[in-house]
Write a protein that holds these residues in place. Structure first.
Motif, mmCIF file in Angstrom:
data_model
loop_
_atom_site.group_PDB
_atom_site.id
_atom_site.type_symbol
_atom_site.label_atom_id
_atom_site.label_comp_id
_atom_site.label_asym_id
_atom_site.label_seq_id
_atom_site.Cartn_x
_atom_site.Cartn_y
_atom_site.Cartn_z
ATOM 1 N N PRO A 1 5.520 4.142 1.477
ATOM 2 C CA PRO A 1 5.196 2.818 0.967
ATOM 3 C C PRO A 1 5.019 1.741 2.220
ATOM 4 C CG PRO A 1 7.479 3.250 0.137
ATOM 5 C CD PRO A 1 6.860 4.227 1.320
ATOM 6 N N ASP B 1 -3.754 0.043 -2.978
ATOM 7 C CA ASP B 1 -4.503 0.980 -2.575
ATOM 8 C C ASP B 1 -3.389 2.179 -2.106
ATOM 9 O OD1 ASP B 1 -7.154 0.166 -3.198
ATOM 10 O OD2 ASP B 1 -7.818 0.007 -1.180
ATOM 11 N N THR B 2 -4.001 3.359 -2.428
ATOM 12 C CA THR B 2 -3.260 4.725 -1.607
ATOM 13 C C THR B 2 -4.222 5.138 -0.736
ATOM 14 O OG1 THR B 2 -2.051 5.250 -3.549
ATOM 15 C CG2 THR B 2 -2.501 6.900 -2.156
ATOM 16 N N THR C 1 4.539 10.732 2.125
ATOM 17 C CA THR C 1 4.353 9.469 1.508
ATOM 18 C C THR C 1 5.146 8.543 2.012
ATOM 19 O OG1 THR C 1 3.637 10.556 -0.449
ATOM 20 C CG2 THR C 1 3.981 8.174 -1.023
ATOM 21 N N LYS D 1 -0.407 8.077 2.558
ATOM 22 C CA LYS D 1 -0.169 9.533 2.669
ATOM 23 C C LYS D 1 -0.552 10.052 3.954
ATOM 24 C CE LYS D 1 -0.297 10.355 -2.357
ATOM 25 N NZ LYS D 1 0.762 11.174 -2.830
ATOM 26 N N ASN E 1 -8.942 8.657 4.119
ATOM 27 C CA ASN E 1 -9.600 8.935 2.814
ATOM 28 C C ASN E 1 -10.983 9.664 2.808
ATOM 29 O OD1 ASN E 1 -7.646 7.605 1.535
ATOM 30 N ND2 ASN E 1 -8.666 5.482 1.317
ATOM 31 N N LEU F 1 0.803 -1.255 -0.010
ATOM 32 C CA LEU F 1 0.051 0.083 -0.150
ATOM 33 C C LEU F 1 0.873 1.266 0.047
ATOM 34 C CD1 LEU F 1 -1.944 -1.408 2.989
ATOM 35 C CD2 LEU F 1 -3.112 -1.133 0.766
ATOM 36 N N THR F 2 0.188 2.523 -0.464
ATOM 37 C CA THR F 2 0.954 3.564 -0.340
ATOM 38 C C THR F 2 0.194 4.578 0.580
ATOM 39 O OG1 THR F 2 1.562 3.283 -2.549
ATOM 40 C CG2 THR F 2 1.785 5.708 -1.676
#
Lengths: 256, 671
Positions: free
Chosen positions: A27, A99-100, A25, A10, A75, A7-8
């Motif tokens: 990972p 997913d980010t 960011t 932020k 999100n 996943l990423t």
């Protein structure tokens, strides 16, 4: 047991209340779908410490959805994508490999950021201190069954009292209003006979403190109820408005 | 000072507290205003004590490490709170609650304390209802009760599966009211890191402001610790992530004896460990055992097939299931006390019958009650005389949902499996610690002026706590005991003026704390704090967990001492001291857990008997009906083991003999 999700993230990083923050960011790899969202943060933080970097500060304690301490805006949703689930009870199986995910703190003037994802919610404690109680000293109580309370009222009061004070309602509201939180306590106590004696004073004082803390007004969008992890109903706001109106009109007692 | 004085009042057991209350010295209102009390911890015990003492007129300061006192871990208690109200007219009484608690504790608790607890239990319910705590009610408006393990009456009051939350919010409201009135000064996000003693008396604390990192000195005529239990020494437990032993441990190192540290409660019904990433375990309330049957397959090949994913629970025929609690304990069945149920689960899993990937899980199955008890009832009411299996399931599901819905939802959210369709998988997990700081009848530790309340003390649950008794004890201590007993001490202290925090004792204590913090940052090692915490947890769980033996405990002590050295040589604490720094907070807590873990093993090693949650493999019944069950040794171990800190890795044992004047001591049998 490591998993297979990559996943990423932020994540909002902010040194302290006085500094400027930014999204950074990161990972993360080998995430198991059985992990909780906060366990994924544990993995990331261990990784950061090992690399000699500073881990991400976030609030959490019981990790079973009841203490109300966890507070991530994920999100764009307070406590993430699932209904009636706190951040700590959110599991990675709710996300997909690749997913980010954007994670921010609660955003509200009355909840200033302390560091990274940690905010200061002491305004809630100050509101309760103004009237979120029944004034009965220890030792003054009569036998509990001398005061029958209809089950319907007791159940309604309980549903309002189930609020965990996490602040998701405020974080979700476009006006940063604390009406759902305050009304849950006002409604709980006004539904019970024990709470009637000081009902007027309570609602006036709590609302006054709410305004003083810098929470916004309610414009009835209902977003708070949608995002509340405990399903606290906006009916409580209607109850509080009624109590407030009654207190303002009838009571001669000014807010102290 | 080797003699422990429990200060139990003279007189018949049921008159002691009454007599004490009417003869304890009082402090007049004018003097109360100049007496300052520090309370560390804001759970049921801390918050209720703070509110009550402030109402009485004392000047109170409350400290908690969470961002609000409302988040203390009492909030997570699910099942209920016991009280001898006898509202159900089922023969309950103060004596029965007292008796059940002593027996449940395997005859290792003090009679006088437990009787007092039972006496005030009813007042707790009255007080909470007066505060507006919405406890569950019947349609007639009266309070509702449910039953819990180890009792034959219905005396448990509850608010759905969130009783702890509701009681804590009641105490929190009372506390906040006093904050608003200016009688309590609140210090949230503050962690106590040292007790300050002057001329042998507790006179204050050093606390770290967790936001700014600044060390603060606070004076008090008395210091109360309501800081909870130390289950997190096992890393994985049902405790909150922040729950820790630091305040209690600092007190211990300043002279407070630690009572029965090895008495740990391992709760039988928790969601099993799913992997190395796991940070905590989640309890499934004891109330589920009212309707769930616990089993594993009878045939080991079935267990293997389940572990390998070739079979599922529903593929195992009724005759091939081993309802081992019902088999071993026909009289109590699935409702045996927690320690007994936990050991039985371990026995089956150790024998190879476990049912999940790790081999450490058993089934908690609701299917039979769901279908044939509740489903059938509903079908009868609906007038359906030949319901199908599907109908029974659907009807029963609705009833079960109403009773346990929030727990089933939580299970599903954590495991991803639907417990309405499949049996739950459960395994024992660390839940509560009966041991704690030794206190006398006044709740005072061996340091004058230093008190311990609630789970932080050792006093009421002996070697095993019964369900729904923790909430009762926390609130009893805070609302109804300490307001009286503190007068016995403070009435002699009315001439003591507030001591300025520039006093050399504060100076020295702060320096000590600062040096410890500096040391953490100076190590600059290679491993995060959690690495050491997990290692400690594994040693404790394997060797000082559900079953203990001499060789294992000796080895554990060696391993823990080595781990202490590794920790102080190789831990990496990132960030800085003068900011919010969760890694630094964890480092301090784990350093203390590493020392406590050693003491727990020392205590467990010395107690060569099995009692309650402490099971020594060397001390089990070897024949007869009770074969394999725990065997107490009353002749040699009917005492409280209270440990004095004598320097690094050195502890001295003091014994408080337990005298049973009213209760006849016998073997616990649940057969």
């Amino acid at each position: 047991m490591s998993g297979n999700m990559n996943l990423t993230l932020k994540v909002w990083r902010q040194k302290n209340g006085g500094s400027k923050g930014e999204l950074v960011t990161y990972p993360v790899s080998d995430i198991s779908p059985d992990m909780s969202f906060l366990e994924m943060f544990d993995v990331l933080n261990d990784q950061l410490v090992t690399e000699g970097k500073e881990p991400i500060a976030f609030d959490h304690d019981c990790r079973e959805g009841i203490c109300g301490m966890c507070s991530m805006h994920i999100n764009g949703h307070a406590h993430g994508p699932k209904d009636q689930v706190t951040t700590c009870q959110l599991h990675m199986r709710s996300f997909k490999d690749g997913d980010t995910i954007v994670v921010e703190p609660w955003r509200a003037a009355a909840f200033p950021v302390v560091k990274d994802l940690v905010v200061d919610r002491s305004s809630f404690d100050r509101i309760i201190a103004k009237g979120g109680f029944i004034s009965v000293n220890t030792g003054n109580a009569k036998d509990a069954n001398n005061l029958p309370i209809p089950k319907v009222d007791a159940d309604k009061a309980f549903e309002a009292a189930a609020c965990i004070g996490c602040g998701a309602c405020v974080a979700t509201c476009k006006n940063s209003s604390a009406m759902l939180f305050v009304s849950a306590k006002v409604a709980q106590l006004s539904l019970l006979p024990q709470g009637k004696a000081e009902a007027s004073q309570r609602v006036l004082n709590m609302v006054a403190q709410m305004d003083e803390e810098g929470f916004g007004s309610c414009t009835n969008t209902g977003a708070c109820e949608v995002e509340c992890p405990k399903g606290i109903s906006i009916q409580n706001i209607a109850i509080m408005n009624k109590e407030y109106l009654k207190a303002s009109v009838v009571s001669e007692q000014e807010a102290q | 000072m080797s003699k422990l004085d429990s200060k139990i009042p003279e007189g018949p057991l049921d008159k002691k507290w009454e007599k004490y209350k009417s003869s304890v010295p009082l402090v007049n209102p004018a003097n109360k205003r100049s007496l300052e009390i520090i309370i560390v911890g804001s759970g049921l015990a801390g918050a209720s004590a703070a509110a009550s003492l402030a109402e009485m007129g004392y000047k109170v300061k409350v400290f908690c490490f969470q961002d609000s006192p409302r988040r203390a871990h009492s909030i997570a208690a699910q099942g209920g709170v016991n009280a001898a109200k006898n509202y159900q007219n089922d023969g309950d009484s103060v004596y029965r609650l007292f008796y059940d608690t002593i027996k449940g504790g395997d005859y290792r608790a003090r009679e006088a304390n437990v009787h007092r607890l039972a006496e005030v239990s009813g007042n707790i319910i009255d007080q909470c209802v007066a505060q507006g705590v919405p406890l569950a009610r019947e349609y007639g408006g009266m309070l509702s009760n449910r039953s819990f393990g180890g009792t034959q009456v219905q005396r448990t009051f509850y608010a759905a599966g969130q009783t702890g939350q509701q009681l804590l919010l009641g105490a929190y409201s009372a506390l906040q009211r006093q904050v608003g009135l200016g009688n309590v000064e609140l210090f949230a996000r503050h962690e106590m890191l040292e007790v300050v003693t002057i001329e042998g008396k507790a006179r204050g604390i050093i606390a770290r402001n967790l936001i700014t990192g600044k060390l603060e000195r606070h004076f008090g005529h008395a210091v109360l610790l309501g800081t909870g239990g130390y289950g997190n020494v096992f890393f994985l437990s049902t405790n909150a992530m922040g729950s820790n032993v630091t305040a209690a441990w600092k007190a211990h190192k300043k002279g407070a004896f630690f009572g029965n540290p090895c008495y740990t409660q391992i709760h039988p019904t928790c969601i099993p460990v799913s992997g190395d990433h796991q940070s905590k375990l989640t309890l499934m309330s004891e109330s589920l055992r009212n309707d769930g049957r616990i089993w594993v397959p009878k045939k080991i090949e079935d267990s293997v097939a389940i572990r390998e994913g070739r079979k599922k629970a529903i593929d195992i025929a009724e005759d091939d299931r081993d309802y081992y609690l019902e088999r071993r304990y026909p009289a109590f069945g699935n409702l045996v006390p927690r320690d007994v149920a936990s050991r039985a689960a371990k026995e089956r899993c150790d024998a190879g019958f476990g049912v999940n990937k790790t081999g450490e899980a058993v089934y908690l199955d609701f299917a039979s009650n769901m279908k044939y008890k509740y489903g059938k009832q509903v079908a009868i009411v609906k007038g359906i005389h030949n319901p199908t299996e599907e109908q029974l399931h659907a009807f029963g599901k609705e009833v079960v949902k109403e009773k346990y819905g929030n727990l089933f939802d939580m299970y599903k959210q954590i495991t991803g499996e639907d417990p309405y369709e499949m049996p739950m998988m459960i395994y024992p997990a660390v839940h509560y610690t009966m041991g704690g700081i030794w206190v006398d009848y006044n709740l005072m530790t061996t340091v004058p002026g230093l008190y311990a309340l609630g789970e932080a003390n050792f006093s009421d649950h002996g070697a095993n706590r019964l369900g729904a008794s923790a909430l009762m004890q926390g609130l009893a201590d805070g609302y109804f005991v300490i307001p009286y007993t503190i007068g016995a001490y403070l009435s002699g202290d009315i001439r003591t003026k507030a001591i300025p925090t520039t006093h050399e004792a504060f100076e020295a204590a702060e320096k000590e704390v600062q040096a410890r913090i500096d040391k953490f940052f100076a190590i600059k090692g290679s491993k995060p704090v959690d690495y050491f915490h997990k290692k400690l947890g594994k040693i404790m769980w394997d060797k000082c967990g559900m079953a203990r033996n001499e060789a294992g405990l000796k080895q554990a002590i060696v391993e823990i001492q080595q781990l202490q050295k590794d920790f102080w040589a190789d831990v990496r604490v990132s960030g800085e001291a003068n900011e919010l720094n969760p890694e630094l907070e964890k480092a301090g807590r784990v350093a203390d857990f590493l020392e406590l873990g050693e003491l727990m093993c020392v205590d467990a090693l010395h107690r060569v008997e099995s009692c309650g949650g402490h099971f020594r493999e060397e001390s089990a019944e070897t024949s007869g009906e009770q074969e394999g069950e725990a065997k107490r040794d009353d002749a040699n171990f009917m005492y409280v083991g209270a440990w004095e800190y004598k320097g690094p890795n050195t502890f001295e044992l003091h014994k408080e003999e337990l005298k049973y004047e009213v209760i006849k001591v016998s073997q616990r049998s649940y057969k």
